[in-house]
Design a protein around this motif. Sequence first.
Motif, PDB file in Angstrom:
ATOM      1  N   ASP A  83       5.072  -6.255  -3.059  1.00 56.05           N
ATOM      2  CA  ASP A  83       4.484  -6.023  -1.736  1.00 56.05           C
ATOM      3  C   ASP A  83       3.725  -4.697  -1.679  1.00 56.05           C
ATOM      4  O   ASP A  83       3.375  -4.216  -0.621  1.00 56.05           O
ATOM      5  N   LYS A  84       3.514  -4.077  -2.839  1.00 49.78           N
ATOM      6  CA  LYS A  84       2.755  -2.819  -2.905  1.00 49.78           C
ATOM      7  C   LYS A  84       1.969  -2.850  -4.204  1.00 49.78           C
ATOM      8  O   LYS A  84       2.304  -3.599  -5.117  1.00 49.78           O
ATOM      9  N   PRO A  85       0.944  -1.993  -4.325  1.00 47.87           N
ATOM     10  CA  PRO A  85       0.221  -1.950  -5.606  1.00 47.87           C
ATOM     11  C   PRO A  85       1.161  -1.584  -6.757  1.00 47.87           C
ATOM     12  O   PRO A  85       2.147  -0.869  -6.553  1.00 47.87           O
ATOM     13  N   ILE A  86       0.850  -2.079  -7.944  1.00 44.26           N
ATOM     14  CA  ILE A  86       1.693  -1.745  -9.100  1.00 44.26           C
ATOM     15  C   ILE A  86       0.856  -1.204 -10.255  1.00 44.26           C
ATOM     16  O   ILE A  86      -0.223  -1.696 -10.551  1.00 44.26           O
ATOM     17  N   PHE A  87       1.415  -0.178 -10.884  1.00 49.65           N
ATOM     18  CA  PHE A  87       0.819   0.331 -12.116  1.00 49.65           C
ATOM     19  C   PHE A  87       1.449  -0.411 -13.286  1.00 49.65           C
ATOM     20  O   PHE A  87       2.677  -0.475 -13.379  1.00 49.65           O
ATOM     21  N   LEU A 138      -4.114  -0.182 -12.311  1.00 51.39           N
ATOM     22  CA  LEU A 138      -3.489  -0.354 -10.998  1.00 51.39           C
ATOM     23  C   LEU A 138      -3.851  -1.744 -10.476  1.00 51.39           C
ATOM     24  O   LEU A 138      -5.040  -2.077 -10.341  1.00 51.39           O
ATOM     25  N   LEU A 139      -2.812  -2.540 -10.220  1.00 49.62           N
ATOM     26  CA  LEU A 139      -3.020  -3.909  -9.732  1.00 49.62           C
ATOM     27  C   LEU A 139      -2.734  -3.965  -8.238  1.00 49.62           C
ATOM     28  O   LEU A 139      -1.688  -3.508  -7.782  1.00 49.62           O
ATOM     29  N   ALA A 140      -3.680  -4.521  -7.502  1.00 45.38           N
ATOM     30  CA  ALA A 140      -3.481  -4.665  -6.057  1.00 45.38           C
ATOM     31  C   ALA A 140      -2.588  -5.878  -5.795  1.00 45.38           C
ATOM     32  O   ALA A 140      -2.649  -6.864  -6.531  1.00 45.38           O
ATOM     33  N   PRO A 141      -1.752  -5.787  -4.742  1.00 43.91           N
ATOM     34  CA  PRO A 141      -0.849  -6.907  -4.443  1.00 43.91           C
ATOM     35  C   PRO A 141      -1.601  -8.119  -3.901  1.00 43.91           C
ATOM     36  O   PRO A 141      -2.827  -8.110  -3.839  1.00 43.91           O
ATOM     37  N   GLU A 142      -0.860  -9.118  -3.505  1.00 40.46           N
ATOM     38  CA  GLU A 142      -1.390 -10.344  -2.895  1.00 40.46           C
ATOM     39  C   GLU A 142      -2.289 -11.106  -3.865  1.00 40.46           C
ATOM     40  O   GLU A 142      -3.218 -11.802  -3.463  1.00 40.46           O
ATOM     41  N   GLY A 143      -2.008 -10.929  -5.164  1.00 39.31           N
ATOM     42  CA  GLY A 143      -2.749 -11.692  -6.161  1.00 39.31           C
ATOM     43  C   GLY A 143      -4.087 -11.117  -6.553  1.00 39.31           C
ATOM     44  O   GLY A 143      -4.824 -11.730  -7.314  1.00 39.31           O
ATOM     45  N   GLU A 159     -15.903  -2.771  -5.434  1.00 37.59           N
ATOM     46  CA  GLU A 159     -15.932  -4.126  -4.854  1.00 37.59           C
ATOM     47  C   GLU A 159     -14.563  -4.801  -4.916  1.00 37.59           C
ATOM     48  O   GLU A 159     -14.187  -5.542  -4.006  1.00 37.59           O
ATOM     49  N   ARG A 160     -13.802  -4.531  -5.978  1.00 40.68           N
ATOM     50  CA  ARG A 160     -12.444  -5.094  -6.065  1.00 40.68           C
ATOM     51  C   ARG A 160     -11.569  -4.514  -4.948  1.00 40.68           C
ATOM     52  O   ARG A 160     -10.751  -5.210  -4.361  1.00 40.68           O
ATOM     53  N   LEU A 161     -11.764  -3.216  -4.705  1.00 41.34           N
ATOM     54  CA  LEU A 161     -10.981  -2.549  -3.664  1.00 41.34           C
ATOM     55  C   LEU A 161     -11.358  -3.094  -2.285  1.00 41.34           C
ATOM     56  O   LEU A 161     -10.486  -3.403  -1.452  1.00 41.34           O
ATOM     57  N   VAL A 162     -12.658  -3.245  -2.048  1.00 41.60           N
ATOM     58  CA  VAL A 162     -13.122  -3.799  -0.769  1.00 41.60           C
ATOM     59  C   VAL A 162     -12.581  -5.222  -0.598  1.00 41.60           C
ATOM     60  O   VAL A 162     -12.086  -5.588   0.475  1.00 41.60           O
ATOM     61  N   ALA A 163     -12.655  -6.016  -1.663  1.00 42.44           N
ATOM     62  CA  ALA A 163     -12.214  -7.417  -1.583  1.00 42.44           C
ATOM     63  C   ALA A 163     -10.735  -7.494  -1.203  1.00 42.44           C
ATOM     64  O   ALA A 163     -10.339  -8.288  -0.350  1.00 42.44           O
TER      65      ALA A 163
END
Length: 429
Positions: free
Chosen positions: A312-316, A344-349, A402-406
């Motif tokens: 439920d949070k970003p993961i390294f 750094l991987l953003a959550p929610e897939g 763009e990945r961050l915005v998405a």
Amino acid sequence: MAQVFTSELVKHEGQEVTLKGWVANLRSSGKIWFLEFRDGAGFVQVIVDAAEVDKDSLKTMEVLTIESSAIIIGTVAKHPKKDEYEIKAKSVKLVAPSPEYPIGKKEHGPDFLLDNRHLWLRSSRQWAIQRIRNTIINTIYSHLNANGFIKIDAPILTPTSCEGTTTLFSIDYFGEPAYLTQSGQLYIEAAIFSHGRVFDFGPVFRAEKSKTRRHLTEFWMMDAEAAFVEHEENLKIQENLIATIVKAVLVNNKKELEILERDTTILQRVAPPFYRLTHKEAIAKLRERGSDIKDMDDLGADDETLLTELYDKPIFVEKYPAAVKAFYMKRDPADPKRVLNADLLAPEGYGEIIGGSQREDDYDALLARMKEEKLNIADFQWYLDLRKYGSVPHSGFGVGLERLVAWICGLKHVRESIPFPRLLNRLRP
Ligand code: 4AD
Ligand code: MG
């Protein structure tokens, strides 16, 4: 009368104002029209009652169509139910007509919308995404400046690759081969010896031959680099930056997030520390979830999706095998097959939004890695020089805008996060 913007209506309740903009939508019931009016700063409902406007305005209303530009004079009133303002029009003046606007209320396919990107940008969703992108850009500048980083511009035309030769765009530089940059990192590494902490922010290019929802061929990257920062501190800088950005969007773009129908539950929770997994642990988790990934494999997009759905949070994910990462990453002294890096991987897939590492600061170790990768040493001599004259431990990372915005906007595809996307099969408009 001076122009007032829809973002300032709260200051003008009960007053007569002039709005300048476009008719985003229009419906009428008898002798009353309801306009959804857009002026750049936002949207407002304008009510045009035939009994309240002059003759010329009435004539205008009879020919007004979607996306006509217009100047409205009217009184600002509080919406009877919602926490919004509306305009009771006194006059409507046409600036320019808009015959048969091609984007309507009905569902359009992505190709049609992308072919009409120059018009699609006007729609409320696209408006909201670009406003959020703007907040993210500004917050990156302000947060890094406040933390001792200065902006250093890296070149776009380069004689060498930064991230491997398979995704280079080549150009002819007066008879000599040159490439569009994949990342400004190597150049801003030079600048830390002058400024300590620096960042660049600009367009980068990758000839990605894959059609995925995460890949563009032209995108914007912010590379940050800091002297005397080692792996652990590098991760702290990243989590503080991302947490600050998400908070800024939650505070400044409430309306935009509403338009996007973004569920912000997970965004609200984005505070340091983020989760951390080693590559080894990530592989074990992925196997538990049915992946057939091998011990020393890189994580593919599907693996990242699978993994980030668990959190439920970003993961390294840190300490990848050296073999799957770039030549400049420093070896982990505890396990020389691995490097001191983290994605750094953003959550929610969503998956990877940042790639970063501690850099190899030893001349001989770096030279050996470059030889292994068969790089042209002469072209990189300047980069080796940085390890010859006062070398220091240092680290950095690159954020894919763009990945961050998405992720923050909750978009299905990265193509909506940039005004004019460049993809494998799209260079137009
Ligand atoms: O992981 P990458 O390739 O790292 C670098 O380029 C390093 N030189 C950065 C550094 O350490 N200064 O790219 C960084 C980020 C990725 O995490 C991803 O978010 C984004 O850039 N990215 C892309 N975004 C859109 N389309 C693509 N084709 C992308 N490739 C990478
Ligand atoms: Mg990467």
